[in-house]
Design an enzyme around this catalytic site. Structure first.
Site, PDB file in Angstrom:
ATOM      1  N   ARG A  95       0.841  -1.195   0.000  1.00 18.26           N
ATOM      2  CA  ARG A  95       0.000   0.000   0.000  1.00 18.26           C
ATOM      3  C   ARG A  95       0.877   1.247   0.000  1.00 18.26           C
ATOM      4  O   ARG A  95       1.852   1.334   0.747  1.00 18.26           O
ATOM      5  CB  ARG A  95      -0.929   0.026   1.215  1.00 18.26           C
ATOM      6  CG  ARG A  95      -1.884  -1.167   1.262  1.00 18.26           C
ATOM      7  CD  ARG A  95      -2.796  -1.112   2.460  1.00 18.26           C
ATOM      8  NE  ARG A  95      -3.557  -2.348   2.603  1.00 18.26           N
ATOM      9  CZ  ARG A  95      -4.401  -2.611   3.597  1.00 18.26           C
ATOM     10  NH1 ARG A  95      -4.576  -1.712   4.547  1.00 18.26           N
ATOM     11  NH2 ARG A  95      -5.049  -3.772   3.647  1.00 18.26           N
ATOM     12  N   ARG A 131       3.007   1.922  10.251  1.00 19.42           N
ATOM     13  CA  ARG A 131       2.434   2.269   8.940  1.00 19.42           C
ATOM     14  C   ARG A 131       3.529   2.112   7.893  1.00 19.42           C
ATOM     15  O   ARG A 131       4.419   2.965   7.777  1.00 19.42           O
ATOM     16  CB  ARG A 131       1.890   3.699   8.963  1.00 19.42           C
ATOM     17  CG  ARG A 131       0.970   4.032   7.790  1.00 19.42           C
ATOM     18  CD  ARG A 131       0.331   5.397   7.980  1.00 19.42           C
ATOM     19  NE  ARG A 131      -0.502   5.440   9.175  1.00 19.42           N
ATOM     20  CZ  ARG A 131      -1.769   5.024   9.230  1.00 19.42           C
ATOM     21  NH1 ARG A 131      -2.337   4.538   8.146  1.00 19.42           N
ATOM     22  NH2 ARG A 131      -2.455   5.105  10.356  1.00 19.42           N
ATOM     23  N   GLU A 171      -4.684  -0.863  15.735  1.00 18.57           N
ATOM     24  CA  GLU A 171      -5.586  -1.730  14.982  1.00 18.57           C
ATOM     25  C   GLU A 171      -4.785  -2.877  14.363  1.00 18.57           C
ATOM     26  O   GLU A 171      -3.849  -2.648  13.604  1.00 18.57           O
ATOM     27  CB  GLU A 171      -6.293  -0.950  13.885  1.00 18.57           C
ATOM     28  CG  GLU A 171      -7.199  -1.813  13.013  1.00 18.57           C
ATOM     29  CD  GLU A 171      -7.401  -1.232  11.625  1.00 18.57           C
ATOM     30  OE1 GLU A 171      -7.444  -2.018  10.661  1.00 18.57           O
ATOM     31  OE2 GLU A 171      -7.486   0.007  11.504  1.00 18.57           O
ATOM     32  N   SER A 209      -9.514  -5.722  11.122  1.00 12.05           N
ATOM     33  CA  SER A 209     -10.856  -5.199  10.862  1.00 12.05           C
ATOM     34  C   SER A 209     -11.683  -6.349  10.334  1.00 12.05           C
ATOM     35  O   SER A 209     -11.300  -6.978   9.340  1.00 12.05           O
ATOM     36  CB  SER A 209     -10.822  -4.052   9.836  1.00 12.05           C
ATOM     37  OG  SER A 209     -10.396  -2.854  10.420  1.00 12.05           O
ATOM     38  N   ARG A 225       1.930  -4.823  13.245  1.00 10.21           N
ATOM     39  CA  ARG A 225       1.474  -4.255  14.517  1.00 10.21           C
ATOM     40  C   ARG A 225       1.396  -5.328  15.607  1.00 10.21           C
ATOM     41  O   ARG A 225       1.601  -5.035  16.778  1.00 10.21           O
ATOM     42  CB  ARG A 225       0.134  -3.558  14.318  1.00 10.21           C
ATOM     43  CG  ARG A 225       0.260  -2.342  13.399  1.00 10.21           C
ATOM     44  CD  ARG A 225      -1.054  -1.665  13.152  1.00 10.21           C
ATOM     45  NE  ARG A 225      -0.887  -0.558  12.214  1.00 10.21           N
ATOM     46  CZ  ARG A 225      -1.872   0.264  11.852  1.00 10.21           C
ATOM     47  NH1 ARG A 225      -3.089   0.095  12.347  1.00 10.21           N
ATOM     48  NH2 ARG A 225      -1.645   1.240  10.987  1.00 10.21           N
TER      49      ARG A 225
END
Length: 424
Positions: free
Chosen positions: A263, A278, A350, A353, A392
């Site tokens: 990404r 990130r 996070e 999801s 993470r």
């Protein structure tokens, strides 16, 4: 994608969803085009009915030796003129449908009634697990990782630029161990079938799951081949059944896959520049389900529990958060985020999801099922979740499991994958 009939019948609900998710879809234009399209379709159907009727009459007259030749010629001339008219209407209809489809691609899914309304401040914490360590009492993961010699961000930057990770020695093994542990748990305990998908995908696959056109700027695209680097295993795995009709007795279908994800993080410039929170390339294990519509919300709870079980096995304090309408993704009807505690930074990260997309993705991909052999096909509901995203989780392990002597305890569940090693 929403059903055009649903949009037409529920414009206020769709307008609310567009506002809640801060999209810019032109619903008024969509509805105007829909009205035009249906008017043209009515005219086309009338012309085709006339053509069928006249064609039958022409056939009858052609067989009748005493038929009026002038009448027959006039009818043939009428049909020739109508053919040109039909072609013009067909071209107009195609243009209207293309314009309408272009707008529909930007209309988000409608949040489920159980989703709280508002922005991220309206998110609801529905569950806590574990006891978070006091904030600021641990070394940051980038510091302990460098101290232990298992992470090297400087050389990663030399090789690829900012936003990449170099795992070294036991760090590389820990990353591999996490992937294997997640896959083994999902396949051996949770009933998923493992998939090893392609890492490059077509734009139509990204459109099917809802990443395109909205997230185009966040994708790495190979222009010469018209392929994209995979942003998440959700995309290739959910597209497996694109344009297929599944036997109802096969549902639910539960699939899991490991895939490196890429990404650009175009919308996150300047955020989380230190460490591995990130990054542009990261490993992730995904869990995906194809289910009957009436089962999808129970299936969402079960899928989320599968991801929660991994965090508990890793002994990581976490919380389960129900996202509000304004914090939910474009394609989601309902999403839970799972957030692991990072004590060095004093914040929740996070790591998963878990979403129910209802029929939104299935309509884009034309994935259907039959309840019985000759039953009319229906759209499936699709669900997915990270099970889990690794950077993470890796960071949370380093920050939560530090020992007084400067080492990091390896969670018991991971030790068989680390050759019995107990500490980093």
């Amino acid at each position: 994608m929403l059903d055009p009939k649903f949009i037409r019948s529920n414009p206020d609900k769709v307008r609310w969803a567009i506002a809640q998710k801060r999209e810019k879809a032109d619903l008024d234009r969509f509805l105007a085009l829909d009205e035009q399209r249906r008017a043209v379709m009515t005219r086309v159907e009338e012309l085709r009915a006339r053509r069928n009727s006249v064609s039958e009459e022409i056939g009858r007259l052609a067989r009748d030796k005493g038929a009026d030749g002038a009448k027959l010629a006039a009818m043939k001339e009428e049909m020739a003129a109508q053919k040109s008219q039909e072609a013009a209407f067909d071209a107009e209809l195609a243009g209207l449908e293309a314009d309408q489809q272009g707008i529909a691609a930007w209309i988000p899914n409608v949040p489920h009634e159980s989703v709280p309304e508002g922005d991220a401040s309206a998110n609801q914490v529905v569950r806590h697990w574990g006891t978070p360590a006091p904030a600021g009492k641990a070394l940051a993961h980038w510091d302990i990782g460098a101290k232990l010699g298992i992470l090297d961000f400087e050389r990663a930057t030399k090789i690829s630029g900012a936003g990449f990770i170099l795992f070294v020695g036991a760090g590389a093994r820990l990353e591999r161990a996490l992937i294997q542990f997640f896959l083994d748990t999902h396949t051996q305990k949770n009933g998923y079938t493992e998939i090893s998908p392609p890492f490059m995908i077509k734009g139509e696959s990204l459109y099917g799951t809802g990443q395109l056109p909205k997230l185009a700027e966040d994708m790495y695209r190979l222009a010469d081949d018209d392929l994209y680097m995979n942003p998440t295993a959700e995309v290739p795995v959910t597209n497996i059944y694109r344009d297929e009709i599944l036997p109802g007795e096969q549902l639910p279908i539960k699939l899991t896959a490991y895939c490196p994800s890429f990404r650009r993080e175009a919308g996150a410039a300047g955020r989380d520049t230190r460490g591995m929170i990130r990054v542009h390339q990261f490993d992730k294990v995904e869990i995906v389900r194809f289910v009957r519509p009436e089962d999808s919300y129970n299936q969402l709870e079960e899928l989320t529990e599968n991801a929660e079980g991994l965090l508990e096995a890793l002994e990581l304090p976490y919380r389960k958060v129900l996202l509000a309408t304004g914090d939910s993704s474009f394609a989601s009807a309902k999403t839970y985020d799972l957030e692991a505690w990072a004590p060095a930074e004093g914040r929740w990260l996070e790591v998963s999801s878990c979403s129910n997309f209802e029929s939104f993705q299935a309509r884009r991909m034309n994935i259907r099922f039959r309840r019985e052999a000759k039953a009319k096909p229906e759209l499936v509901h699709t669900l997915n979740g990270s099970g889990l995203a690794l950077p993470r989780v890796f960071a949370a392990i380093l920050e939560n499991h530090q020992t007084e002597d400067g080492r990091v305890k390896i969670p018991t569940a991971l030790r068989p994958y680390m050759g019995g090693q107990e500490h980093l």
